[in-house]
Design an enzyme around this catalytic site. Structure first.
Site, PDB file in Angstrom:
ATOM      1  CD  GLU A 123       2.489   3.560  -7.982  1.00 20.21           C
ATOM      2  OE1 GLU A 123       1.466   3.057  -8.016  1.00 20.21           O
ATOM      3  OE2 GLU A 123       2.540   4.656  -7.603  1.00 20.21           O
ATOM      4  CG  ASP A 179       2.423   0.335  -4.268  1.00 24.75           C
ATOM      5  OD1 ASP A 179       3.520   0.637  -3.081  1.00 24.75           O
ATOM      6  OD2 ASP A 179       2.572   0.408  -4.838  1.00 24.75           O
TER       7      ASP A 179
END
Length: 388
Positions: free
Chosen positions: A187, A234
């Site tokens: 990511e 997240d």
């Protein structure tokens, strides 16, 4: 790492026919806590993730093996697959870097893949290349740990529900949903966030799934079409987060999670609450204080959505029509991309509360009321485990 962007115009309206049923107060109170398994030094779930784990490094491989061991030893009924891809990066000098996504799936038995919808829970497990030795506890070691704990907390209830449905012939009618967990690699940007230097694993997986067609006449066209809701966690684990509702089409799901948070707080089950019994016991006045909330937009109306969102692993999926519930704070935690984003700076009460809330949300989504067995002996069995 993450940027605020304009809303992609490709997301269709969510069907409101998705099943969802309320969990009782007793079930909410009985959701097990991770306790020692989230200890930052010796905890069996969290501690092995709290290390540098840049994609393509030994640390990344070690954390991936930790996840694989967890599912193999504790959740053997889950199907675990690896999705592999490679890419050069701005810092790799032309070398191909491997990116390995972990796909863990728990489906109702005896059904064809093209007939199963899934709620998909996701977090990224890689860490940022710079600063050197960056841990990324909120980003996203703690969210990964939350997903593992939720999977195990839900597993027995899923088994019992599907056994009952099979015995009564309901599975043969179709429409049953499964649970899918994506632990995504790559990511983070290696140099600076761009469309090509970020989301390496997510971009590769979404692209491959777009053309992984199910048999003709299947209910769901491909694995992307099978995702009923993509829930991405997240930057979670710092004290006092505020998480907005980013997408109008999934605001109803956000409201369901916000309602669960409110009920957990009212039931005294949120340890980070200033009114939790452990906090009241330490205060002289014993008077309740104003109750904060993680999910601040429960009462947001449809006219308040202005079309912005945070760039993250959901973007390649959302661009292909997948509905997304993004659980990420705004503003970001102060430790974001700082060396202080380590285990010592996690607020463990907040980490446990997120674990409890995510478990409850999936429990309601999967209509598991009546199938949980959160008796004291079972909680002790879960909470007493310190190693695999």
């Amino acid at each position: 790492m993450l940027l605020i962007s304009a809303l992609l115009p490709l997301v269709p309206l969510l069907s409101l026919g998705t099943a969802y049923s309320t969990l009782s107060d007793n079930t909410l109170k009985g959701i097990p806590s991770p306790h020692d398994e989230f200890d930052i030094e010796k905890g069996a779930i969290l501690a092995p993730i709290l290390r540098p784990r840049v994609s393509g490094t030994e640390g990344n491989e070690a954390v991936r093996q930790h996840f694989l061991d967890f599912f193999r030893l504790q959740l053997p009924k889950w199907k675990v697959e690896l999705h592999n891809s490679t890419s050069t990066t701005p810092t790799s000098n032309g070398k191909e870097i491997p990116f390995v996504n972990i796909i863990a799936t728990r489906d109702p038995p005896g059904m064809d893949q093209g007939e199963i919808g899934r709620i998909t829970l996701a977090a990224h497990y890689d860490s940022k290349l710079t600063p050197t030795d960056f841990i990324g506890a909120t980003d996203s070691a703690a969210p990964c740990a939350m997903l593992l704990h939720a999977a195990r907390s839900l597993d027995d209830a899923l088994t019992k529900k599907w056994e009952m449905m099979a015995a009564e012939g309901f599975l043969d009618l179709g429409g049953a949903e499964g649970v899918q967990i994506l632990l995504l690699d790559g990511e983070e940007a290696f140099q600076s966030w761009t469309d090509t230097d970020s989301l390496y694993g997510a971009r590769a997986l979404a692209s491959d799934w777009e053309y992984a067609f199910h048999p003709v006449m299947s209910t769901y066209r491909n694995p992307l079409d099978s995702i009923s809701l993509f829930v991405l966690l997240d930057l979670l684990g710092s004290k006092g987060p505020t998480v907005p509702s980013y997408f109008k089409t999934t605001h109803w799901a956000y409201k369901n999670m916000a309602r669960l948070e409110r009920r957990l707080r009212e039931n005294g089950a949120f340890k980070s609450s200033p009114n939790h019994a452990s906090k009241l016991a330490k205060r002289k006045d014993k008077k309740p204080r104003r109750e904060p909330h993680f999910l601040i937009d429960e009462n947001k109306n449809d006219n308040s959505f202005i079309g912005g969102f945070v760039q993250d692993d959901h973007v390649p999926f959302m661009a292909r029509g997948v509905e997304v519930l993004h659980i990420i704070p705004s503003p970001f935690p102060r430790v974001w991309h700082e060396m202080s984003d380590d285990g010592e700076h996690l607020d463990m009460d907040t980490v446990e509360d997120w674990s409890r809330l995510v478990t409850a949300f999936v429990g309601e989504w999967m209509e598991l009321e009546g199938f949980f067995d959160y008796k004291k002996e079972k909680r002790d069995e879960y909470e007493g485990k310190s190693e695999f």
